[in-house]
Write a protein that holds these residues in place. Structure first.
Motif, PDB file in Angstrom:
ATOM      1  N   GLY A  46      -4.975  -1.402  -3.363  1.00 41.12           N
ATOM      2  CA  GLY A  46      -5.882  -0.515  -4.072  1.00 41.12           C
ATOM      3  C   GLY A  46      -7.244  -1.144  -4.267  1.00 41.12           C
ATOM      4  N   PRO A  47      -8.228  -0.361  -4.714  1.00 42.34           N
ATOM      5  CA  PRO A  47      -9.586  -0.882  -4.882  1.00 42.34           C
ATOM      6  C   PRO A  47      -9.669  -1.999  -5.916  1.00 42.34           C
ATOM      7  N   GLU A  48      -8.780  -1.969  -6.922  1.00 43.59           N
ATOM      8  CA  GLU A  48      -8.810  -3.011  -7.950  1.00 43.59           C
ATOM      9  C   GLU A  48      -8.587  -4.391  -7.344  1.00 43.59           C
ATOM     10  N   ASP A  49      -7.687  -4.474  -6.368  1.00 42.20           N
ATOM     11  CA  ASP A  49      -7.398  -5.762  -5.721  1.00 42.20           C
ATOM     12  C   ASP A  49      -8.665  -6.333  -5.079  1.00 42.20           C
ATOM     13  N   PRO A 109       0.798  -1.224   0.000  1.00 39.66           N
ATOM     14  CA  PRO A 109       0.000   0.000   0.000  1.00 39.66           C
ATOM     15  C   PRO A 109       0.834   1.279   0.000  1.00 39.66           C
ATOM     16  N   SER A 110       2.039   1.210   0.528  1.00 39.39           N
ATOM     17  CA  SER A 110       2.886   2.402   0.553  1.00 39.39           C
ATOM     18  C   SER A 110       3.541   2.658  -0.795  1.00 39.39           C
ATOM     19  N   ILE A 147      -4.634   6.844  -1.356  1.00 35.51           N
ATOM     20  CA  ILE A 147      -4.317   5.960  -0.229  1.00 35.51           C
ATOM     21  C   ILE A 147      -2.813   5.933   0.023  1.00 35.51           C
ATOM     22  N   LYS A 148      -2.034   5.889  -1.051  1.00 36.86           N
ATOM     23  CA  LYS A 148      -0.575   5.881  -0.936  1.00 36.86           C
ATOM     24  C   LYS A 148      -0.095   7.123  -0.185  1.00 36.86           C
ATOM     25  N   GLN A 183      -7.577   1.190   4.209  1.00 39.80           N
ATOM     26  CA  GLN A 183      -7.013   2.065   5.237  1.00 39.80           C
ATOM     27  C   GLN A 183      -5.941   1.337   6.044  1.00 39.80           C
ATOM     28  N   ASP A 184      -6.168   0.047   6.320  1.00 43.02           N
ATOM     29  CA  ASP A 184      -5.217  -0.744   7.109  1.00 43.02           C
ATOM     30  C   ASP A 184      -4.024  -1.237   6.288  1.00 43.02           C
TER      31      ASP A 184
END
Length: 685
Positions: free
Chosen positions: A604-607, A249-250, A678-679, A598-599
């Motif tokens: 990403g949303p695609e996943d 996520p980062s 998110i990143k 968030q966690d």
């Protein structure tokens, strides 16, 4: 170039071919605009078809979508034996709009054309020849064969080669045929509008002259092109490719690590999942050691695996991979494998014991994977000498059929271990999605609030029939309760027991339905105590004709049971409408998806969307839960969650996630921008 070829007197015939061994894959959907002006291919095809020089399509590799429509506009078609052909536009929420719905029925008949156009499936060159799509198949150089063919027909009349002039083959009772076809397509499409439009377009080919049929095709395409479903399906098309570029996520990339080759693998435990995993590995060409310590179960597994291999080989036209598998009732033969997949019963103590054994037996560097659906990867890794070699590989049943694979990285999993698991998934023809380590990972973690809401709705006055009907009308293959009966109520019951949620019901009233400070519904537990485990026992949320029966019927006993339950716990039944069922089930699930983002459990949303479409029957034409949230509006999702949480303050899954609030506050950016948003949040932590 085509105009020049058709107009120059020196040119007697024309061959059309593609570059790099590919005829044509159709339009690039990245270039689709916001408005539909009509494919520029149409006038060119009419010019080719109406010309006086024979034009031959030399089909190598693929002729898909507009590529096949181009070939149909030619007078002849020569295909290489390894070519694949099809009209897959329906899978993107569209229809073939360059005459595909009008020419193909005229060439091969209505039933065959309707099958290809409404399913979007590809056909081999051999099947294309059998259907009459191509005139000749060659194993040699396709262009040379097409040139030879083109020279042989130069100067001959083309009157019988212009497909648009063919009369559409008549049906004994056209109206009855299309009524039945429409009924079948509506049932299988589960709310998708593109397959329905495809039937309407083919019907136009039968009932209207070619020119008017083309006009109808264009009208239908215009409607589909601007639809939310087309946007959803095209988003999903790219989402599947986005998950292949896996990262944390980062933003740290993991796919830069080089996977280690896996030639020999082992599967520990040959229950339903272990058998499917064994078959998937063997079909991928790996040598497999299949271990089951119970002699009787080992013999049953051998027979079951052989049957699965035979059926799979028959479908693919290959020899069954029996020789790829060796069986053992002892764990010792796994000592020389490259990778182990543990697939025993979902019990942490048992799995820990096996990982301790594997760590002692396996050669140095062996990757140790677990097929857990939600247990802590790090706890298992801690039982080994090399925790960096441990990853999760969460398959979905049946494991040799389902395309989804959740690859779970723990805090100590090495990039190479992750890369190896991801690559192995690809080799097994899976869509591998990388997820973080938490209870339930992504799919099952999101499933819990979805199921909870369905149970709560029953407590408040709904019936299983109502909840399932609403969810199936939305597009799910099965609603919550039909699916629960299929998989077995006792599976979830065991998990809840292990979590300490199932307790003796000595109290009545609201306080008896509280666990760990939050609302809990014991409805499923109470049914299990009655021996109602679903289809396997002939009774669950529905009744069946016999144990193992498949046809769910409304059960008067269940309705009486719900009434008595509400009376016992002081619950007043009320009327629950379709909108509330959808919003509470879907928005609770979506809200958990935002928490997962968030966690940092998903990048990403695609996943999340790929996991839910491939693993949990979320309707593809709705793009996935996170895309759907963006489609209905994040502000709307936030407002409805706030409303339901105010009404049900003891249900934390309804409390809007702070990431959802931040996205709304930032103007509700489109879903393709969430990953960067998110990143940025994670980089600030």
């Amino acid at each position: 170039m085509m105009d020049k070829a058709l107009s120059e007197p020196e040119v007697k015939s024309v061959v059309i071919c593609g570059q790099n061994g590919r005829f044509c894959g159709g339009a690039d959907i990245k270039e689709f605009g916001e408005t539909m002006t009509g494919p520029p291919l149409v006038p060119m095809l009419h010019k080719i078809e109406s010309g006086t020089k024979p034009v031959v399509a030399a089909i190598e590799g693929i002729a898909l979508g507009g590529g096949l429509e181009l070939a149909l506009g030619c007078h002849y078609r020569i295909a290489h034996s390894k070519a694949r052909l099809g009209l897959p536009e329906v899978l993107l929420g569209l229809l073939p709009a360059a005459g595909g719905t009008q020419r193909l029925p005229r060439l091969i008949g209505v039933p065959a054309a309707l099958d290809l156009i409404t399913t979007g499936r590809h056909v081999t060159a051999a099947e294309a020849l059998q259907l009459g799509i191509v005139d000749e198949v060659t194993d040699g150089n396709t262009v040379d064969a097409a040139v030879k063919f083109a020279l042989s027909v130069a100067g001959k009349s083309l009157d019988a080669c212009r497909i648009s002039t063919y009369p559409c083959p008549q049906l004994p009772d056209s109206d009855a045929f299309f009524e039945m076809a429409m009924q079948q397509v509506r049932q299988s499409a589960r709310g998708a509008i593109a397959p329905v439009a495809c039937v309407q377009a083919v019907h136009a080919a039968v009932s209207l002259p070619y020119t008017q049929g083309m006009k109808r095709e264009k009208e239908l395409m215009g409607t589909l092109f601007t639809s939310g479903q087309a946007r959803a399906l095209q988003y999903y098309f790219f989402a599947q490719r986005a998950v292949g570029r896996w990262s944390t996520p980062s933003g740290s990339r993991w796919d830069t690590s080089k996977p280690r080759p896996v030639h020999k693998a082992a599967v520990i435990g040959l229950g339903t999942m272990g058998r499917g995993i064994t078959v998937a590995l063997a079909q991928a060409g790996l040598s497999v050691v299949a271990v089951e310590t119970h002699e009787k179960l080992l013999m049953e597994a051998k027979q079951a695996v052989s049957g699965m291999l035979e059926r799979g080989a028959k479908r693919r036209g290959v020899v069954p991979a029996y020789d790829n598998i060796s069986y053992s009732c002892n764990i010792r033969p796994v000592a020389d494998v490259d990778l182990v997949i543990e697939a025993v019963f979902e019990d942490m103590t048992l799995k820990k014991t096996i990982f301790q054994q594997l760590s002692e037996i396996c050669k140095p560097g062996t990757f140790l994977c677990t097929n857990t659906s939600g247990l802590d990867i790090d706890q298992l890794a801690s039982q080994t000498h090399n925790p960096e070699l441990v990853v999760g590989m969460h398959f979905f049943a049946p494991a040799h059929v389902m395309k989804l694979l959740e690859v779970v990285y723990g805090p100590r999993s090495s990039p190479q271990a992750v890369a190896t698991a991801m690559q192995l998934g690809k080799k097994m023809d899976k869509v591998s999605v990388l997820v973080g380590n938490c209870r339930g990972f992504v799919g099952n973690r999101m499933l819990k609030p979805y199921l909870d809401q369905a149970f709560f709705l029953l407590e408040e006055g709904a019936t299983p029939e109502l909840v399932d009907r609403v969810l199936e009308e939305f597009g799910f293959a099965m609603g919550v309760f039909r699916m629960s009966d299929l998989s077995g109520l006792d599976i979830g019951w065991r998990v809840r027991k292990a979590d300490g949620l199932v307790v003796p019901e000595v109290l009545t009233g609201p306080s008896a339905r509280i666990r760990h400070g939050f609302r809990y519904s014991p409805l499923g537990d109470l049914l299990c105590e009655q021996g109602r485990f679903g289809q396997k026992t002939g009774r669950g949320w529905y009744q069946y004709d016999k144990p193992g029966g498949r046809v769910a019927k409304s059960d008067p006993w269940l309705h009486s049971f719900l009434e008595e339950y509400r009376t016992q716990y002081g619950l007043a039944a009320r009327c629950i409408d379709h909108q509330e069922v959808l919003e509470r089930c879907l928005y609770a699930l979506i809200n958990e998806g935002f928490r997962i983002l968030q966690d940092g459990i998903a990048a990403g949303p695609e996943d999340i969307d790929v996991i839910y479409v491939l693993g949990y029957s979320w309707p593809r034409h709705r793009g996935g839960p996170m895309f759907y949230a963006g489609l209905v509006g994040l502000t709307n999702v936030l407002e409805r969650l706030e409303h339901y949480h105010q009404v049900h303050p003891d249900v934390p899954s309804l409390q809007p996630c702070s990431l959802l609030r931040k996205l709304v506050a930032s103007g509700s950016p489109p879903v393709h921008r969430w990953r960067e948003f998110i990143k940025k949040i994670h980089s600030q932590l």
